[in-house]
Write a protein that holds these residues in place. Structure first.
Motif, PDB file in Angstrom:
ATOM      1  N   PRO A 198       0.803  -1.228   0.000  1.00 19.06           N
ATOM      2  CA  PRO A 198       0.000   0.000   0.000  1.00 19.06           C
ATOM      3  C   PRO A 198       0.834   1.276   0.000  1.00 19.06           C
ATOM      4  O   PRO A 198       0.515   2.238  -0.704  1.00 19.06           O
ATOM      5  N   PHE A 199       1.905   1.297   0.794  1.00 25.38           N
ATOM      6  CA  PHE A 199       2.740   2.499   0.857  1.00 25.38           C
ATOM      7  C   PHE A 199       3.408   2.758  -0.487  1.00 25.38           C
ATOM      8  O   PHE A 199       3.427   3.882  -0.988  1.00 25.38           O
ATOM      9  N   ARG A 200       3.957   1.709  -1.106  1.00 29.84           N
ATOM     10  CA  ARG A 200       4.635   1.883  -2.381  1.00 29.84           C
ATOM     11  C   ARG A 200       3.648   2.195  -3.503  1.00 29.84           C
ATOM     12  O   ARG A 200       3.973   2.906  -4.445  1.00 29.84           O
ATOM     13  N   LYS A 201       2.424   1.688  -3.381  1.00 29.46           N
ATOM     14  CA  LYS A 201       1.385   2.045  -4.363  1.00 29.46           C
ATOM     15  C   LYS A 201       1.055   3.529  -4.262  1.00 29.46           C
ATOM     16  O   LYS A 201       0.900   4.210  -5.289  1.00 29.46           O
ATOM     17  N   ALA A 202       0.926   4.021  -3.034  1.00 29.28           N
ATOM     18  CA  ALA A 202       0.631   5.436  -2.834  1.00 29.28           C
ATOM     19  C   ALA A 202       1.745   6.309  -3.406  1.00 29.28           C
ATOM     20  O   ALA A 202       1.487   7.341  -4.034  1.00 29.28           O
ATOM     21  N   PHE A 203       2.990   5.868  -3.216  1.00 32.71           N
ATOM     22  CA  PHE A 203       4.125   6.614  -3.753  1.00 32.71           C
ATOM     23  C   PHE A 203       4.105   6.602  -5.277  1.00 32.71           C
ATOM     24  O   PHE A 203       4.349   7.599  -5.935  1.00 32.71           O
ATOM     25  N   THR A 204       3.748   5.445  -5.847  1.00 36.45           N
ATOM     26  CA  THR A 204       3.708   5.298  -7.299  1.00 36.45           C
ATOM     27  C   THR A 204       2.613   6.169  -7.915  1.00 36.45           C
ATOM     28  O   THR A 204       2.773   6.684  -9.025  1.00 36.45           O
ATOM     29  N   LEU A 205       1.515   6.372  -7.183  1.00 36.05           N
ATOM     30  CA  LEU A 205       0.435   7.221  -7.680  1.00 36.05           C
ATOM     31  C   LEU A 205       0.919   8.637  -7.987  1.00 36.05           C
ATOM     32  O   LEU A 205       0.388   9.303  -8.874  1.00 36.05           O
ATOM     33  N   GLY A 206       1.922   9.068  -7.223  1.00 35.62           N
ATOM     34  CA  GLY A 206       2.453  10.412  -7.436  1.00 35.62           C
ATOM     35  C   GLY A 206       3.515  10.496  -8.506  1.00 35.62           C
ATOM     36  O   GLY A 206       4.008  11.586  -8.813  1.00 35.62           O
ATOM     37  N   ALA A 207       3.884   9.376  -9.084  1.00 40.85           N
ATOM     38  CA  ALA A 207       4.944   9.353 -10.102  1.00 40.85           C
ATOM     39  C   ALA A 207       4.328   9.610 -11.484  1.00 40.85           C
ATOM     40  O   ALA A 207       4.094   8.693 -12.265  1.00 40.85           O
ATOM     41  N   GLY A 208       4.045  10.873 -11.757  1.00 45.92           N
ATOM     42  CA  GLY A 208       3.355  11.239 -12.987  1.00 45.92           C
ATOM     43  C   GLY A 208       4.050  10.777 -14.243  1.00 45.92           C
ATOM     44  O   GLY A 208       3.410  10.243 -15.167  1.00 45.92           O
ATOM     45  N   ASP A 209       5.366  10.950 -14.317  1.00 49.86           N
ATOM     46  CA  ASP A 209       6.111  10.547 -15.511  1.00 49.86           C
ATOM     47  C   ASP A 209       6.027   9.048 -15.729  1.00 49.86           C
ATOM     48  O   ASP A 209       5.917   8.575 -16.859  1.00 49.86           O
ATOM     49  N   ALA A 210       6.073   8.279 -14.639  1.00 43.66           N
ATOM     50  CA  ALA A 210       5.982   6.825 -14.749  1.00 43.66           C
ATOM     51  C   ALA A 210       4.614   6.410 -15.286  1.00 43.66           C
ATOM     52  O   ALA A 210       4.504   5.522 -16.139  1.00 43.66           O
ATOM     53  N   LYS A 211       3.561   7.045 -14.795  1.00 44.78           N
ATOM     54  CA  LYS A 211       2.216   6.716 -15.263  1.00 44.78           C
ATOM     55  C   LYS A 211       2.057   7.024 -16.744  1.00 44.78           C
ATOM     56  O   LYS A 211       1.396   6.281 -17.466  1.00 44.78           O
ATOM     57  N   ARG A 212       2.668   8.098 -17.182  1.00 39.96           N
ATOM     58  CA  ARG A 212       2.586   8.453 -18.612  1.00 39.96           C
ATOM     59  C   ARG A 212       3.310   7.425 -19.485  1.00 39.96           C
ATOM     60  O   ARG A 212       3.053   7.321 -20.684  1.00 39.96           O
TER      61      ARG A 212
END
Length: 262
Positions: free
Chosen positions: A96-110
């Motif tokens: 859950p913590f790493r998922k929350a951090f990943t949610l903020g990784a805009g460039d990665a999501k793109r």
């Protein structure tokens, strides 16, 4: 999980880009290999490493933040400076913590990274404390470290003496963060930054995010900003506030109550 994009820096040295998240680095010698940082863990870093070398791989962390050790579960053990072991919290390795951090990784999501890419680690990783006596012979590549307190108290620079490269973590960069728990005062950070500037005259400096290569002139600019903050601060303020100087995207974030060593 997808493997990471790989860029060859020089013979036996590779940049492993966690989809515009964390820059991890692999140094491959004749007998062993060294992985510098293991990212947040939303990509197949271990598989990427195994696609480059089948040698025994040692893992070392430049500091103890989740975007540099969150992927620890892919490895049995990781070396980290003893001053950061006190700040390692089991929560930051949870899904859950790493998922929350990943949610903020805009460039990665793109780039197509999904929150569902974050998986539970395979191992209960053992963190091994080290100090500046740490040295590693990879076979034709000599590695040592330098304790560089600032961004965290246990931040280190990993030095590839053979290729004249320093992997500096996040201790000098654009948008330098000195406001988080575990960071030193600006006064304590400055010697580390000055050391890195002197090293940059003869070594290439690669840091932990975005444009990987740090230029000597930019390191000096960040140092000058730190010195300016100290010159107009005079003393630690109470109550402490988080400020950015200068007021631009790449300015230093710091706490007004933590400018000078206490």
């Amino acid at each position: 999980m997808r493997q990471l994009p790989v860029t060859k820096i020089t013979d036996g040295v590779y940049l492993l880009d966690e989809f515009s998240g964390t820059n991890c680095y692999l140094i491959v010698g004749k007998e062993k290999a060294l992985l510098v940082d293991c990212g947040t863990g939303f990509a197949d870093l271990k598989g990427t490493v195994e696609g480059i070398t089948d040698l025994l791989v040692t893992v070392i962390a430049t500091h103890g933040h989740v975007d540099h050790i969150g992927g620890a579960g892919a490895f049995k053990e990781i070396y980290i400076h003893y001053a950061d072991t006190a700040f390692i919290n089991k929560i930051q390795f949870t899904v859950p913590f790493r998922k929350a951090f990943t949610l903020g990784a805009g460039d990665a999501k793109r780039q197509g990274v999904r929150v569902s890419d974050v998986k539970k680690g395979r191992y209960k990783t053992k963190f091994i404390s080290i100090d500046e006596s740490f040295k590693l012979d990879l076979g034709c590549k000599e590695i040592k470290i330098k304790h560089t307190p600032g961004h965290t108290r246990g931040s280190i620079a990993v030095i590839d003496e053979t290729d004249k490269i320093v992997f500096s973590g996040d201790n000098v960069c654009d948008a330098l963060w000195l406001h988080l728990p575990g960071a030193t005062s600006l006064e304590e950070w400055l010697p580390s930054a000055r050391w890195l500037y002197e090293m940059s005259k003869n070594y290439r400096i690669y840091w932990g995010h975005r444009n990987a290569l740090l230029k000597s002139e930019y390191i000096l600019q960040v140092i000058n900003w730190g010195e300016e903050i100290m010159s107009f601060s005079k003393k630690n303020a109470f109550p402490s506030k988080v400020k950015q100087y200068p007021e631009r995207e790449d300015g230093i974030l710091y706490r007004t109550g933590n400018v000078f060593k206490k």
